[in-house]
Structure formats: structure tokens, C-alpha cells
Design an enzyme around this catalytic site. Structure first.
Site, PDB file in Angstrom:
ATOM      1  N   HIS A   1       0.160  -0.618  -6.327  1.00 21.58           N
ATOM      2  CA  HIS A   1       1.235  -0.607  -5.332  1.00 21.58           C
ATOM      3  C   HIS A   1       0.685  -1.026  -3.955  1.00 21.58           C
ATOM      4  O   HIS A   1       0.725  -2.205  -3.616  1.00 21.58           O
ATOM      5  CB  HIS A   1       1.870   0.782  -5.334  1.00 21.58           C
ATOM      6  CG  HIS A   1       3.107   0.895  -4.512  1.00 21.58           C
ATOM      7  ND1 HIS A   1       4.112   1.772  -4.825  1.00 21.58           N
ATOM      8  CD2 HIS A   1       3.498   0.268  -3.378  1.00 21.58           C
ATOM      9  CE1 HIS A   1       5.078   1.663  -3.904  1.00 21.58           C
ATOM     10  NE2 HIS A   1       4.727   0.759  -3.031  1.00 21.58           N
TER      11      HIS A   1
ATOM     12  N   SER B   1      16.481   1.372   4.892  1.00 20.60           N
ATOM     13  CA  SER B   1      16.076   0.522   3.758  1.00 20.60           C
ATOM     14  C   SER B   1      16.490  -0.934   3.967  1.00 20.60           C
ATOM     15  O   SER B   1      17.640  -1.218   4.344  1.00 20.60           O
ATOM     16  CB  SER B   1      16.738   1.055   2.483  1.00 20.60           C
ATOM     17  OG  SER B   1      16.311   0.327   1.358  1.00 20.60           O
TER      18      SER B   1
ATOM     19  N   ASP C   1     -15.595   5.339  11.448  1.00 20.30           N
ATOM     20  CA  ASP C   1     -14.905   5.713  12.692  1.00 20.30           C
ATOM     21  C   ASP C   1     -13.525   6.289  12.403  1.00 20.30           C
ATOM     22  O   ASP C   1     -12.973   7.024  13.221  1.00 20.30           O
ATOM     23  CB  ASP C   1     -14.731   4.490  13.596  1.00 20.30           C
ATOM     24  CG  ASP C   1     -15.979   4.176  14.412  1.00 20.30           C
ATOM     25  OD1 ASP C   1     -16.807   5.084  14.631  1.00 20.30           O
ATOM     26  OD2 ASP C   1     -16.126   3.010  14.840  1.00 20.30           O
TER      27      ASP C   1
ATOM     28  N   TYR D   1     -15.996  10.201  22.029  1.00 19.56           N
ATOM     29  CA  TYR D   1     -15.422   8.861  22.143  1.00 19.56           C
ATOM     30  C   TYR D   1     -14.087   8.969  22.880  1.00 19.56           C
ATOM     31  O   TYR D   1     -13.366   9.949  22.728  1.00 19.56           O
ATOM     32  CB  TYR D   1     -15.211   8.298  20.736  1.00 19.56           C
ATOM     33  CG  TYR D   1     -14.684   6.886  20.696  1.00 19.56           C
ATOM     34  CD1 TYR D   1     -15.548   5.809  20.552  1.00 19.56           C
ATOM     35  CD2 TYR D   1     -13.317   6.626  20.796  1.00 19.56           C
ATOM     36  CE1 TYR D   1     -15.071   4.502  20.504  1.00 19.56           C
ATOM     37  CE2 TYR D   1     -12.832   5.328  20.750  1.00 19.56           C
ATOM     38  CZ  TYR D   1     -13.710   4.272  20.602  1.00 19.56           C
ATOM     39  OH  TYR D   1     -13.223   2.997  20.566  1.00 19.56           O
TER      40      TYR D   1
ATOM     41  N   HIS E   1       3.653   3.270   5.574  1.00 22.13           N
ATOM     42  CA  HIS E   1       3.431   2.597   4.287  1.00 22.13           C
ATOM     43  C   HIS E   1       3.546   1.096   4.511  1.00 22.13           C
ATOM     44  O   HIS E   1       4.479   0.626   5.150  1.00 22.13           O
ATOM     45  CB  HIS E   1       4.483   3.054   3.278  1.00 22.13           C
ATOM     46  CG  HIS E   1       4.468   2.265   2.003  1.00 22.13           C
ATOM     47  ND1 HIS E   1       3.308   1.960   1.323  1.00 22.13           N
ATOM     48  CD2 HIS E   1       5.482   1.714   1.277  1.00 22.13           C
ATOM     49  CE1 HIS E   1       3.604   1.263   0.239  1.00 22.13           C
ATOM     50  NE2 HIS E   1       4.906   1.094   0.192  1.00 22.13           N
TER      51      HIS E   1
ATOM     52  N   HIS F   1       2.359  -3.029   2.660  1.00 22.09           N
ATOM     53  CA  HIS F   1       1.735  -3.803   1.581  1.00 22.09           C
ATOM     54  C   HIS F   1       0.764  -4.783   2.246  1.00 22.09           C
ATOM     55  O   HIS F   1       0.769  -5.971   1.946  1.00 22.09           O
ATOM     56  CB  HIS F   1       2.797  -4.545   0.764  1.00 22.09           C
ATOM     57  CG  HIS F   1       3.684  -3.662  -0.051  1.00 22.09           C
ATOM     58  ND1 HIS F   1       4.128  -3.998  -1.303  1.00 22.09           N
ATOM     59  CD2 HIS F   1       4.212  -2.437   0.210  1.00 22.09           C
ATOM     60  CE1 HIS F   1       4.900  -3.031  -1.786  1.00 22.09           C
ATOM     61  NE2 HIS F   1       4.977  -2.070  -0.875  1.00 22.09           N
TER      62      HIS F   1
END
Lengths: 234, 234, 234, 234
Positions: free
Chosen positions: D172, D45, D121, D230, D96, D98
Site C-alpha cells: 500500500h 474523499s 534525526d 537542536y 497518509h 503514496h
């Protein structure tokens, strides 16, 4: 042309579109043709730019599409490139990207009108958008059909490929080309700049019209054709 | 001023507008004048920034436009620069780019109102947009006529060139200038920042009006003229 | 705190806002206070970031604003910084930029509502916009008056400075602050990210409302105050 | 899998999302699971990317969330990651961020429709947006509840996680995942490119509809599943 040289130029073209910010991940490919040998050198499928080497560049036969040299599987878009090379004898290189602004116009199914001299320096009018492929074309030889709808868009408008060296494939993204792969790269960079300026121009002036034909022709002919006076003497 | 020094400064100015993201490919040029010698140093035509050297900078005669030194063909925009130098005796350097946001305003034929203090720190009011050139001007001495419509836009508004050192040529892009080529580069960078903020400001507030004159004058006079107190003492 | 250390931290803060893309040319400044000594260290006026050294950082007296150490003229915005330090005893550092998106909101005279958790992680509600200065304030002690309208905006809303450590000065641009100059830099970076996301959010959803208070409080208190559990234990 | 190896991969994934411009400050985290050992490796964190080392990566127990190795406090978003790993047995890594454009869509509470082949794709349809958490969920086990609303959004639509490996948490930001943490990183980069193109596409064509299903399926199955052709042969 030496085979090693062709590979080096195609490698450099692929790296150049990455450096110019036109390609992230593996969203793009560049190729060049050796018309005498009847072969096309093209980026291999799915290999990221930062681990690409000249030896990875695939060499395929222009007529059959078969790999004639190299250990890699060529780009899945190879049949699109081949379709254009077969029909357009003066094209020496092709670039495909999903560059941010050009892709937005392609996804919006809007051609890019000639809104300024930056555009006219490179393309002698609107950058056309193809029609959508039919379900049968998508489920059949999809990548080849993508080449066919590009050719169709140019034939329908009576456009010679080297005067308007860019197209937006609807719901997909841009292809550019040129007399050489280096010219195709330059057109890919110019197209993205033009697409970004055009996007912002229509936000500022929603009813904006294309520039007058005499201004467009002046700028295009300043850089292209027999009366060109831009750049250094050859 | 030594000739070699003039060339170095013009080289550096051309590189600086590239580093600042204002120029891709060969979409831009910077020049400086040596008024005593009656010559202008300017970027050569069509040479990309990453292969540009001081020796490539062309030296042309202010009055005739003829190349007086160097092996290169000067920028095709040279007659535009010369027209401004001839009429505006206090201008020492000129920069032309197709920077993304300023070009969008130029293509939209919209002047950039003074929406904030960033703008007022550099330009004492709206950045004007020229009229379109006529077909006769485009087909005649086009680049010279481009200089003439810039001069016309400033004369019509009664603007002294060093208080509003930027213009948008309609359907084309921005030119900036200054007492030196270094100041012209700074104005080109400031103009692009101002054009980007103004674009987003009108998206957020479509009916936005220019800032009040006292705020505009405060900021401009803080940095320019006899009462300036910004920066270090000379 | 050692004077040399204070200068190094202020130098680093000024360089950090440049590296983060918040400052071009000389459009920004950072300062830090030594409350024991009653002095503020601040960027000198008009010196570009790439030639800034620790010795150039000006040291001024908190009460009088007089330079107490150093050879440089301090930032023209120094009186704004001093006004905030004098009224807000828990502020340790201040940053001023003309960062692209935050400046667009400031120029549009719109506060930035709390549209998401990125915002709430840093600011416990809307980033306020000040009123415009009056002509008398502009023509008087302008930079001091800029500080006063910031204080007025916070007093009118009853906001403690460290819970909402950012403001938009109308027609100008953002100021941020924090318990340290490093925190002020972090808030400047966060504010620009928040301003950009908010700009695009209102383009996608023009009637968008702020997030519910419980979500805003959850995120702010996760990172700030006695119940914080974000980050490493001290 | 060796523990040191797992840590190195998670470190590299966290650095990669920073290099790709998806994360500023500490706005993001990546994790990977070792299903045999029943542990998850995740970013600590509040530690900025430029000072992150492999030894800082926290190792937590999949079932309990307790730290089983390492000196750091794991990301505050760890319970969200764990909720997804527990329900989705074929997920090997989670990211995750932003990132700017994906966050704008999340804040606008709009799913991202499949507007082009770049999207198809990577994701076999619209990128869903979750519902807002209730006040009780926010005030309770907030980060765990965030995982639960993601699972709920996928269950309600009957979506297998690996065909649509991205979600927008309302107000979020985005989460992406994949069979490996490297695939989750690739999906995070692709999602941001897709979010940016989609944003500009709807500005250009406000009534734009998603591409036809046969085109979407063609592109997705070209890269994923038994008929993929591909990339290079394994």
C-alpha cells in the site's frame, strides 16, 4: 567586511542551497568566516529556510564558539564548521547538506571516483569518505569530532582542501567548502550533480574506472590555478 | 541574418537548455552560425544563465576562432564547436550540456541503442560514443581535438550529421546539433529524455535489443526528409 | 456538446499532461469524442504545448478521419485514437504520452504487474503490453495498425476497456483512456506514478509478485462501479 | 482549540504534502485531532488539492466515526486514522501518502533500515512494514483493519508511536504521525527523503548494514526528548 554584509551573504547561501533542491526541511546549513574579526556567521538551528532572515544568522567566535552577536542558537553543526575553519586557513565558506545522491554515497561508505569531466572541473580526484566515528567520539563532542574525522581524511591523503573541496561523512552526508561561501555553494551543487551521474554510471558500467589522470588534470587546471583559462578575465 | 538577431537566438537557446533542466551552474553552451558572414555566435565562458544578456554573446570568426565582436571571452568549448561547423556545412547550431542521464551514458562509455520510437523520432540509430582522447590530444589543443574525435566517430560510421544529430563524448558528456540552433536545442532535450528511458529500460531488461530497423526508419522518416508527414505544412 | 466546449476541454487536457511532467516537446496528445456528432477533437501535429490555443484543436470525422473543421493538420497518431473510439463505444477520451517510466516498461516489453493499491485504485490488474507490429503493419497504415494491436491485446485477454484503461505499446509508449478526456488524463498521471513505483519495487524485490486478487478487487471496487464509496456523492 | 482553526491547520497540512511532491491526484490525506472535543478533522474523499477549501474539511466523531460537522464525505481512509488516534493517546496528527520511494519499499514488503543520520534525526530505528491483511480483513472493515495491522506491528515490536512515527503498510504505502499534524507532515517529508536515500544506498552497497546504535541514538536524542539541543529554545 561589514557584519551586515556577512549575514546577507550567509542568508543568501542558505537560500541558494534550498532553491537548488539540496535541502528539504532543515537538513543543511551554510557559513562564512570573517578572518580579520575572528568570527563565523552561520545558519541558526532548526529554522526552516522559508522563514529565515538575515538577522537570524548567528555570529560566533572562531576560537571559543561562543555566540558574539544575534538572538539565535547557531546550527548544531557549528563545531564541525569551526574545526575546519581553524585548520584550513584558506577556506572562506562551508556548506553542509543531506542532498539526495551525495547522501546515498555517504551512507554506502563509498567515495565518488572521478568518472568524468564534470567531476574534474570541480574536484581534482575522488571525493573521499571519512571513517565512521568511534562510540567515544559519538558520545563525546560529537560535532567537533565530525570535523576532526574530515581533517583526518584529508591529512591522511595529503590533500590540500581547496583542490578537493568536498567530503562525504560516512553514514551522514556531504560537506563542501571554498575560498568563499559562494564557492562552497557552487561546490555543493556540483557535488550533487556529480554524485547523481556517478550513481547512474556505475549502474550502466559496474566495473567503471576513474578517468585518466591527464584528462582530470586538464579539466581541473582549466578552471583552477595559475593556468586557468575558463571564465571571464578578472 | 542581422547580428543582433543571431545573438538573441543564441541567448534564447542557452536559456532554453537551462529551463529544460539540462544545465546547472555553467555546465553547457549553445552556438549558431551565420555562414554568409563566416561567424559563430556562442555563449561566453563561465557566465551563469541567470545573468546572461544578448550583448554578452561572443561573435567569433569561423576560420580563425578570433573574437570579432563583443567584450566577452567565448566559451572554452568554442574550438569544439568550430571544428564541427567547419566540417559539417549543413549544421546551423550546436548545443553542449552535461545533462544528467546522457552524461551517465557518456561516462560509462556506452552508446545509446535505439530502444523505442521516442529515440527513432529524433535519431536514426544508436547515439555514438567517441573514443577517449589520447594524452597528446588532451595536453595539446584539447577542445579542438574533442571536435576531431566527434568527426572521427561519425566518419568511421559513415553517418551524415543531420540524421544522427547527437554524440556522447567519452568521459565527458553530450553534444547535439541541427540545421538551426533551435533544432539543436530540441535534440538536446530529446536526447536527455531518450537517455533516461534507455537507462531504465536496460535496468528492466538487461539483454534488451534495439528496435527493428523498419520501425526505426518509419518513425525517423515520419518526421524527417521528403516523406515527412509529422507537424504542420510549411 | 458545443464544439467550442469540446475544443476547450481537449486543449486543457493537452496542457494538463504537460503540466504533470508527462510530455516534453511534442511527445504526446489528448483527444475527446462527441459521439452524437460523430467527431473527434484532437491535438494538432507538432505544435508545442506553450503555443497551443483552442482554435488549433483539429476536429476530424470519426468514420473517415477527414478534417471537418479547423486549419491544422491533426496529430499523426489520429488513426490510433480513431481505431479505439470505433471499437470501444464507452470511451470518451484518449491520452498518449511518452512519460518517462511508463515508456521504460514499454521499451522493455514488460507489462506492469499490480504491485500495490495505487495501481489497484486505477487499473484492475496488470497494464498489458502489446505485441510488436509486423514489418507489413509498420510499412502500411502504421498508426491505424497501432490501434489494432491495442484492441487485439485487450480482446485476447477479454478485458473491458474501462476496467483496465491503459496499455503499453511495445517499443513505443503508453496510451490511456476513460469515459471522458479528463478521466483519460487522470489515468495517464496515475499510470506514470504506478510505473515509477513498480520500477523501484522490482529493483528492491526482483522476485516480487502481484498483490492478492482480493486486495486488488477491494481497491478497484472502492473507486469504480456500483459499490464505489470513494469520493463525494454525485 | 477553535473548530475553524483546526480546519485551517488540516487544510494547510494537506496542501503542504502536495507542495512537497508527496501527493499527486488525490493519493493522500492529513488529519488532526481535538482530544478535548473528541473529534477529528480530515480531508474529504476524492477532492483534488487545488480545489480544497477549509470548509471542505470533514469533522468526525472520534468514537463513532460519524460526521459531526461539514457537508463532505470524509476520506475513505478515515477508519484507519481513527484506529490510530483511539489507541495512541499522544498522537495529534496523521498523514497518509503514496509518496514515490516510500511506496516502493512498502510494495517490496521491505522495512527501511536506519542507514544514516537523516533517518536517525527523525526515526529511532527501522521504519517497519506491516503484514498483509488477510482476505477476511480485506473483505470486512478494510480501512479499520489497516489501522489494526499498524497497531499490531508497533505492539509486536514494543515501539512507542512517537519515537518511530512512520510505518509502511505492505502493498500500500506510508503513514506518518506526530504530536501535531505539522509534525506528521514533517515526518512524511523526512520519510520520503529517507526512503529515496536508502533505495540508492542499497543499489550502491547491497549488503549495507544499519548504522551503529550509538550514532542512531545520538542523532535521535539531539532532536527529541529531554536532552535535545537542536533547534531554538522554546
Amino acid at each position: 567586511m561589514q557584519r551586515a554584509d556577512l549575514r546577507e551573504r550567509v542568508l543568501e547561501a542558505n537560500l541558494a542551497i534550498g532553491r537548488a533542491g539540496l535541502v528539504v526541511l532543515t537538513f543543511g546549513n551554510a557559513s562564512a568566516i570573517d578572518r580579520e574579526a575572528g568570527v563565523v556567521a552561520i545558519k541558526p538551528s532548526g529554522i526552516p529556510l522559508d522563514s529565515l532572515a538575515a538577522d537570524d544568522i548567528a555570529i560566533v567566535d572562531l576560537a571559543s564558539g561562543a555566540v558574539v552577536e544575534g538572538e539565535t542558537r547557531p546550527s548544531s553543526d557549528t563545531p564541525t564548521h569551526l574545526a575546519l575553519y581553524r585548520s584550513w586557513g584558506d577556506v572562506g565558506g562551508i556548506v553542509h547538506t543531506h542532498s539526495p545522491f551525495a547522501t546515498a554515497w555517504a551512507q554506502a561508505h563509498r567515495e565518488i571516483p572521478c568518472y568524468g569531466t564534470t567531476h574534474a572541473d570541480h574536484f581534482d580526484g575522488s571525493v573521499p569518505v571519512t571513517r565512521l566515528l568511534t562510540p567515544a567520539e559519538i558520545q563525546g563532542e560529537y560535532e567537533h569530532a565530525t570535523g576532526e574525522v574530515i581533517l583526518e581524511a584529508f591529512a591522511a591523503r595529503g590533500l590540500p582542501p581547496l583542490a578537493r573541496s568536498a567530503v562525504l561523512v560516512a553514514s551522514h552526508g556531504p560537506f563542501t567548502w571554498g575560498a568563499s561561501v559562494e564557492a562552497a555553494v557552487e561546490n555543493a551543487i556540483a557535488l550533487e550533480a556529480v554524485a547523481a551521474s556517478a550513481y547512474r554510471s556505475v549502474e550502466l558500467a559496474p566495473a567503471l574506472e576513474a578517468i585518466p589522470p591527464e584528462l582530470r588534470e586538464k579539466h581541473f587546471s582549466r578552471k583552477h590555478g595559475p593556468a586557468a583559462y575558463y571564465g571571464q578575465p578578472a
